[in-house]
Design a protein around this motif. Structure first.
Motif, PDB file in Angstrom:
ATOM      1  N   TYR A   1       0.897  -1.381  -0.063  1.00 23.57           N
ATOM      2  CA  TYR A   1       0.257   0.033  -0.066  1.00 23.57           C
ATOM      3  C   TYR A   1       0.716   1.204  -0.006  1.00 23.57           C
ATOM      4  O   TYR A   1       0.411   2.340  -0.326  1.00 23.57           O
ATOM      5  CB  TYR A   1      -1.062  -0.087   1.277  1.00 23.57           C
ATOM      6  N   THR A   2       2.176   1.071   0.441  1.00 23.31           N
ATOM      7  CA  THR A   2       2.764   2.351   0.555  1.00 23.31           C
ATOM      8  C   THR A   2       3.668   2.743  -1.014  1.00 23.31           C
ATOM      9  O   THR A   2       4.246   3.696  -1.169  1.00 23.31           O
ATOM     10  CB  THR A   2       3.899   2.130   1.707  1.00 23.31           C
TER      11      THR A   2
ATOM     12  N   ILE B   1       4.299   8.605  -6.410  1.00 19.54           N
ATOM     13  CA  ILE B   1       3.707   9.829  -6.696  1.00 19.54           C
ATOM     14  C   ILE B   1       4.522  10.945  -6.027  1.00 19.54           C
ATOM     15  O   ILE B   1       4.616  11.932  -6.643  1.00 19.54           O
ATOM     16  CB  ILE B   1       2.234   9.681  -6.390  1.00 19.54           C
ATOM     17  N   LEU B   2       4.757  10.738  -4.782  1.00 17.32           N
ATOM     18  CA  LEU B   2       5.735  11.704  -4.268  1.00 17.32           C
ATOM     19  C   LEU B   2       6.905  11.975  -4.831  1.00 17.32           C
ATOM     20  O   LEU B   2       7.389  13.259  -4.913  1.00 17.32           O
ATOM     21  CB  LEU B   2       5.949  11.228  -2.612  1.00 17.32           C
TER      22      LEU B   2
ATOM     23  N   PRO C   1       9.513  12.729 -14.202  1.00 19.55           N
ATOM     24  CA  PRO C   1       8.471  12.780 -13.347  1.00 19.55           C
ATOM     25  C   PRO C   1       7.210  12.460 -13.559  1.00 19.55           C
ATOM     26  O   PRO C   1       6.203  12.099 -12.991  1.00 19.55           O
ATOM     27  CB  PRO C   1       8.456  14.529 -13.040  1.00 19.55           C
ATOM     28  N   CYS C   2       6.722  12.534 -15.187  1.00 18.86           N
ATOM     29  CA  CYS C   2       5.243  12.079 -15.288  1.00 18.86           C
ATOM     30  C   CYS C   2       5.367  10.620 -15.232  1.00 18.86           C
ATOM     31  O   CYS C   2       4.190  10.254 -14.884  1.00 18.86           O
ATOM     32  CB  CYS C   2       5.151  12.657 -17.052  1.00 18.86           C
ATOM     33  N   ILE C   3       6.343   9.884 -15.605  1.00 12.58           N
ATOM     34  CA  ILE C   3       6.161   8.592 -15.578  1.00 12.58           C
ATOM     35  C   ILE C   3       6.022   8.104 -14.057  1.00 12.58           C
ATOM     36  O   ILE C   3       5.211   7.139 -13.813  1.00 12.58           O
ATOM     37  CB  ILE C   3       7.678   7.932 -16.198  1.00 12.58           C
TER      38      ILE C   3
ATOM     39  N   GLY D   1       0.013   6.330  -9.841  1.00 10.88           N
ATOM     40  CA  GLY D   1      -1.505   6.492 -10.004  1.00 10.88           C
ATOM     41  C   GLY D   1      -2.258   5.095 -10.279  1.00 10.88           C
ATOM     42  O   GLY D   1      -3.168   4.749  -9.939  1.00 10.88           O
ATOM     43  N   VAL D   2      -1.800   4.347 -11.389  1.00  8.83           N
ATOM     44  CA  VAL D   2      -1.835   3.159 -11.823  1.00  8.83           C
ATOM     45  C   VAL D   2      -1.937   1.996 -10.725  1.00  8.83           C
ATOM     46  O   VAL D   2      -2.672   1.346 -10.503  1.00  8.83           O
ATOM     47  CB  VAL D   2      -1.154   2.749 -13.206  1.00  8.83           C
ATOM     48  N   ALA D   3      -0.739   2.212 -10.032  1.00 11.78           N
ATOM     49  CA  ALA D   3      -0.253   1.270  -8.979  1.00 11.78           C
ATOM     50  C   ALA D   3      -1.490   1.527  -7.754  1.00 11.78           C
ATOM     51  O   ALA D   3      -2.052   0.673  -7.215  1.00 11.78           O
ATOM     52  CB  ALA D   3       0.798   1.383  -8.392  1.00 11.78           C
ATOM     53  N   ALA D   4      -1.778   2.648  -7.664  1.00 11.20           N
ATOM     54  CA  ALA D   4      -2.827   3.012  -6.696  1.00 11.20           C
ATOM     55  C   ALA D   4      -4.197   2.454  -6.791  1.00 11.20           C
ATOM     56  O   ALA D   4      -4.764   1.968  -6.036  1.00 11.20           O
ATOM     57  CB  ALA D   4      -3.038   4.581  -6.508  1.00 11.20           C
TER      58      ALA D   4
END
Length: 148
Positions: free
Chosen positions: A17-18, A24-25, A124-126, A132-135
């Protein structure tokens, strides 16, 4: 040391979950650094003078452009700065002799980037995209448990 299966399951699920927020960060931090650099840098034009090949894993590798540009120092006059781009590609994104836009830090002119989307914003975009996809992949099943 051996852990009970319940502990291993708990750790692996919670560590999973982390991962999305870390991606993203990381992407957001890199983007903020690029925005700051863009606001505090000077622009000029450089010339690709060489392509440096660096080996990667499994026999692959990428080409990094070596760029030369002129920097005017108030004390020492005009200086020639040469830097190797931090962004490499295969096939090479530039050819020897190409003129490229350059951003550099006036206080430290060797801190320079080729001012293209790929060289400044692609990584940074990747990171943000894959975070986001992993989330979605990791967190969607968790939210569906709470909606029941």
């Amino acid at each position: 040391m051996s852990y009970p299966p319940d502990v291993l399951t708990f750790l692996s699920q919670n560590c999973l979950y982390t991962i999305p927020p870390l991606f993203i960060l990381t992407g957001l931090i890199m983007a903020v650094k690029q925005m700051w650099f863009g606001r505090h840098s000077a622009a000029t034009e450089g010339e690709v003078i060489d392509l440096r090949w660096r080996m990667g894993g499994k026999g692959g590798g990428v080409y990094y452009p070596v760029v030369r540009f002129q920097y005017v120092d108030m004390e020492q006059g005009e200086e020639e700065i040469i830097f190797v781009s931090r962004y490499g590609s295969r096939p090479p994104s530039h050819k020897v002799g190409d003129h490229v836009p350059v951003l550099y830090d006036p206080m430290h002119p060797t801190n320079a980037y080729i001012n293209t989307f790929g060289a400044r914003w692609l990584l940074p975009c990747i990171c943000v995209f894959f975070g986001g996809v992993a989330a979605l992949v990791v967190w969607t099943p968790m939210f569906s448990l709470f909606s029941r």
